[in-house]
Write an enzyme that holds these catalytic residues in place. Structure first.
Site, mmCIF file in Angstrom:
data_model
loop_
_atom_site.group_PDB
_atom_site.id
_atom_site.type_symbol
_atom_site.label_atom_id
_atom_site.label_comp_id
_atom_site.label_asym_id
_atom_site.label_seq_id
_atom_site.Cartn_x
_atom_site.Cartn_y
_atom_site.Cartn_z
ATOM 1 N N HIS A 53 0.818 -1.203 0.000
ATOM 2 C CA HIS A 53 0.000 0.000 0.000
ATOM 3 C C HIS A 53 0.855 1.258 0.000
ATOM 4 O O HIS A 53 0.500 2.259 -0.634
ATOM 5 C CB HIS A 53 -0.923 -0.004 1.223
ATOM 6 C CG HIS A 53 -1.948 1.081 1.212
ATOM 7 N ND1 HIS A 53 -3.102 1.020 0.455
ATOM 8 C CD2 HIS A 53 -2.001 2.275 1.848
ATOM 9 C CE1 HIS A 53 -3.816 2.115 0.639
ATOM 10 N NE2 HIS A 53 -3.165 2.896 1.471
ATOM 11 N N HIS A 99 -10.005 2.510 -1.089
ATOM 12 C CA HIS A 99 -10.274 2.133 0.299
ATOM 13 C C HIS A 99 -11.085 0.838 0.277
ATOM 14 O O HIS A 99 -12.174 0.751 0.842
ATOM 15 C CB HIS A 99 -11.005 3.254 1.040
ATOM 16 C CG HIS A 99 -10.293 3.683 2.287
ATOM 17 N ND1 HIS A 99 -10.929 4.040 3.449
ATOM 18 C CD2 HIS A 99 -8.965 3.793 2.565
ATOM 19 C CE1 HIS A 99 -10.052 4.363 4.373
ATOM 20 N NE2 HIS A 99 -8.841 4.220 3.861
ATOM 21 N N ARG A 120 -7.819 15.221 1.404
ATOM 22 C CA ARG A 120 -6.605 15.750 2.029
ATOM 23 C C ARG A 120 -5.425 15.741 1.058
ATOM 24 O O ARG A 120 -4.574 16.634 1.090
ATOM 25 C CB ARG A 120 -6.269 14.967 3.302
ATOM 26 C CG ARG A 120 -7.215 15.270 4.456
ATOM 27 C CD ARG A 120 -6.684 14.773 5.778
ATOM 28 N NE ARG A 120 -6.492 13.337 5.795
ATOM 29 C CZ ARG A 120 -7.471 12.441 5.980
ATOM 30 N NH1 ARG A 120 -8.718 12.861 6.162
ATOM 31 N NH2 ARG A 120 -7.220 11.150 5.997
ATOM 32 N N GLY A 551 -1.335 8.081 -8.772
ATOM 33 C CA GLY A 551 -2.464 7.198 -8.548
ATOM 34 C C GLY A 551 -2.264 6.320 -7.340
ATOM 35 O O GLY A 551 -1.641 6.718 -6.355
ATOM 36 N N SER A 554 -3.630 -1.086 -5.463
ATOM 37 C CA SER A 554 -4.301 -1.889 -4.445
ATOM 38 C C SER A 554 -4.265 -3.336 -4.892
ATOM 39 O O SER A 554 -4.993 -3.735 -5.803
ATOM 40 C CB SER A 554 -5.757 -1.422 -4.261
ATOM 41 O OG SER A 554 -6.440 -2.277 -3.361
#
Length: 784
Positions: A53, A99, A120, A551, A554
């Site tokens: 990650h 996520h 953020r 980008g 995942s």
């Protein structure tokens, strides 16, 4: 100050490595770099920073092949977000992130904090967020578990975006059994720069203060980065503490306070505390600046008592930032954040040596070279298969001749079945929950066009309240079924379709941010899929002049079934693309505009049936093949990037000249579905139908109606522009054929040799299209 004792670890190494998702080889390398065994806090720091990650240890060599530079690229990969130059003094920051695993175990908070995190990334650069998009994948809605996951994810996205005051203007949703238990939740955000200088994350200034701002630190989100880098199992539900909890109202204050602080010029570096929390922000700021950071945990605002160094360092509590500021400005800066109801504290300083030193209770709780954490990280090398895996080759041997000659359905029934497919059907049930009008800059509502369009208002001091003539368009795309059958072609198609969608609204494609959602790279097939998809993305982005600015990767998106087998997702490289609208008056939607307008097909033409068949069109891997014949097989059609580019350039020019009334690309379901969608889109305005005539007489009818392939766009041309349109076509030498006309009749009719093949009322088409998802979600009434 008392130094910590770095002797033999007082913990079980095998148990700790399992918890941190590290190997014995990783542990040996950590010991070599430190010259000693790590303590528990340090091992946790390596666990999160060496996870897929955070450091892309399986994918980094593949990502290096992406094109990342161009005349409009101001910031490429490596920062919190990419930045492109829009001209006229305006710069756009944008990024997409996933996520997925958090949303699988806690759908509402997992999705909500995904939105908070991507916002953020945007305002950390000094940009004000102006729009959100999302790309979602779920298992079939016939399974109540998938219904619950979708309800929770959509509610979480709506909650955070609506409360923070950023419009959710577009996205995509698709369904497939491979996503059961492992949904994909990818969030994309766009923002306009409000600072003269782009705020970067590399630390500067030896001795400069390090300031913590935002929310307090708690035990929520512990080890989230490591959790996101492992497959899901039934035991993953026990990892709910690894899912963060967000506060969108606090983030709204954080946005305003940060932008004020950045405009003051007192902040020299900024980093969001997202994945890996304090560990990531400290180590990345230090590594990028070639300096070090000393952090005193006793000064970190905490919401829970008795937190250990390990807990402070690995907490992923939301709405937190870390700054390096100019000496002497810290008190004024902290006062600014206090006025917004936020925490602010000086928690450390910049060091000359390239280390991250963590203090707690007057002792050194951890001391690690910053480069070892965030720069010189391990790479897992894999052997790339020399040929496609056997199961893929078996799919490629399928041909359309294997379809039955006698079909047990009518073409009307086939079209209705496709419109009832949740992947194709209206997503109104989803986007009606999102506030897409907040900030009052949304030009096209969700579902109204092939891409979202947001108005670009002039900067303050330049007539900010004046009507703006320019806009930015954005879209997310991925044909995951195609990618599962041919990762290279499927990834190329994702880029091509994203650019095509932008071109359909009249926007010039500028750049890409991608979210590579894949299963484990540790299997030969898994790594081959990832490598081939990266190759396809690179080729398409180069051909269409849309560089990649950053980008997210995942991996390990797969679920361990009760019998021990792994269920991998369809490899899903989601492409987020942004484009520039030079004149908002020229934005086009997909709805027909006026009866009598001519309907034209741009790009790959309908076939005559003469051999050989055009390889750029196929029923292989199509929605029709899956839904009407129950098969996901075949090799998707070839991607003609040269034609794709020429068709899109011509379309944008024609839109700019006022020659086109509407435009809609042909995607899932081919010609028949695209025509139906254009008709259905008119129902919110003045219902208009269409009559199309297929002149080919010897080609397969299902291929003519439902074949899929790129570089095809359905446009309507006003009657008074017909001569200019045909003249422009002749000059551009772009393939095009007139198929029919828009009609005042509220029906869609497709004929061949004068005989109707398909005829449906708009009411029937709309009912099927609009009710597909609500009916499966248990809502009988029409979605409003």
């Amino acid at each position: 100050m008392v130094a910590a004792s770095f002797e033999a670890p007082a913990y079980s190494v095998p148990d700790a490595l399992k918890k941190e998702n590290l190997s014995q080889a990783d542990y040996d390398e950590i010991c070599r770099r430190l010259g000693r065994a790590p303590n528990r806090a340090e091992l946790g720091m390596f666990g999160v920073m060496w996870s897929e990650h955070c450091c892309y240890r399986n994918s980094r060599p593949l990502l290096q092949g992406f094109p990342t530079t161009g005349p409009r690229i101001l910031v490429g990969p490596g920062e919190n977000a990419g930045v492109v130059d829009l001209g006229e003094g305006q710069r756009l920051a944008f990024k997409i992130e996933s996520h997925n695993h958090p949303s699988a175990v806690e759908p509402f908070q997992g999705a909500a904090t995904g939105v908070g995190g991507i916002l953020r990334d945007i305002f950390t650069m000094g940009a004000r967020p102006i729009a959100l998009l999302n790309a979602l994948r779920f298992g079939p809605l016939e399974d109540e578990r998938n219904v619950g996951l979708m309800e929770g994810v959509v509610a979480g996205i709506a909650h955070y975006g609506n409360c923070v005051g950023v419009p959710t203007v577009g996205g995509e949703v698709a369904f497939d059994p491979s996503y059961s238990g492992n949904p994909l939740v990818n969030a994309m955000a766009l923002g306009l720069m409000e600072t003269e200088e782009i705020v970067c994350s590399g630390a500067e200034g030896v001795g400069y203060p390090v300031v913590y701002v935002g929310s307090t630190t708690g035990r929520d989100g512990m080890g989230g980065a490591s959790f996101a880098s492992a497959e899901l199992t039934e035991a993953s539900l026990d990892d709910r503490p690894a899912v963060q909890v967000g506060d969108p109202f606090l983030e709204k204050g954080l946005i305003e306070a940060c932008l004020e602080a950045f405009q003051s010029g007192d902040v020299v570096a900024a980093q969001d505390m997202g994945a890996a929390g304090l560990t990531c922000s400290c180590s990345e700021m230090a590594a990028k600046g070639g300096l070090g950071i000393e952090l005193d945990l006793d000064r970190v605002p905490a919401r829970e008592a008795g937190m250990t160094a390990y807990e402070f360092l690995l907490s992923e509590s939301q709405e937190r930032m870390l700054f390096v500021v100019k000496p002497g400005t810290e008190q004024a800066l902290m006062a600014r954040f206090t006025r917004w109801g936020l925490q602010a504290a000086v928690v450390g300083r910049v060091l000359e040596d390239n280390i991250v030193r963590v203090l707690q209770h007057g002792q050194v709780a951890a001391e690690v070279p910053a480069s070892a954490l965030a720069d010189d990280t391990p790479i897992n090398h894999h052997t790339l298969l020399s040929e496609p895996p056997a199961e893929i080759q078996a799919h490629w041997r399928w041909s359309e001749t294997q379809l039955p000659a006698e079909l047990p359905f009518s073409w009307d029934g086939a079209l209705l079945a496709l419109l009832d497919d949740p992947t194709i059907a209206s997503k109104r049930w989803v986007y009606r929950q999102y506030d897409h009008q907040v900030q009052a800059n949304t030009v096209v509502p969700p579902g109204g066009a092939d891409a979202a369009v947001v108005r670009l208002r002039p900067q303050q001091g330049e007539g900010a309240m004046a009507a703006a003539s320019r806009g930015v368009a954005a879209v997310v795309d991925c044909p995951n079924r195609w990618v599962s059958l041919d990762p290279e072609r499927g990834a190329m198609a994702a880029v091509a379709e994203a650019a095509r969608n932008l071109s359909c609204v009249g926007a010039e494609p500028l750049a890409v941010t991608d979210n590579l959602n894949f299963p484990s790279p540790e299997t030969p097939t898994g790594y081959w899929q990832l490598a081939m998809a990266c190759r396809g993305l690179s080729a398409a982005c180069s051909a269409l002049d849309t560089p990649v600015t950053g980008g997210n990767v995942s991996l390990y998106n797969e679920t361990r079934l009760p019998d021990g087998r792994m269920q991998p997702i369809h490899p899903t490289p989601v492409v987020g693309m942004v484009g520039l609208v030079h004149n908002l008056e020229h934005v086009r939607g997909q709805a027909w505009r006026q009866a009598g307008d001519a309907i034209w097909l741009l790009g790959v033409p309908l076939e005559t049936g003469e051999a050989p068949a055009d390889p750029r069109l196929s029923l292989a891997g199509s929605s029709y093949l899956e839904l009407l014949h129950g098969a996901v097989t075949g090799r998707p059609p070839e991607i003609d990037l040269v034609l794709e580019r020429s068709v899109q350039v011509f379309l944008r020019q024609a839109i700019g000249q006022g020659l086109v009334a509407s435009a809609h690309d042909l995607s899932d379901g081919g010609l028949a579905v695209a025509a139906a969608e254009c008709c259905i889109a008119t129902m919110a305005l003045i219902p208009l139908g269409a009559e199309l005539e297929i002149t080919a007489s010897s080609a397969r009818l299902d291929r003519l109606l439902f074949a899929e392939g790129g570089a095809r766009i359905l446009v309507s041309v006003p009657a008074d522009q017909d001569a200019a349109w045909q003249q422009a076509l002749a000059l551009a030498a772009v393939p095009a054929e007139r198929l029919g006309a828009v009609t005042a009749a509220t029906s869609l009719v497709i004929r061949q040799a004068g005989q109707p093949l398909l005829e449906q009322s708009l009411a029937a088409l709309e009912a099927c299209y609009e009710q597909a998802i609500p009916r499966r979600m248990g809502e009988g009434a029409r979605a409003e």
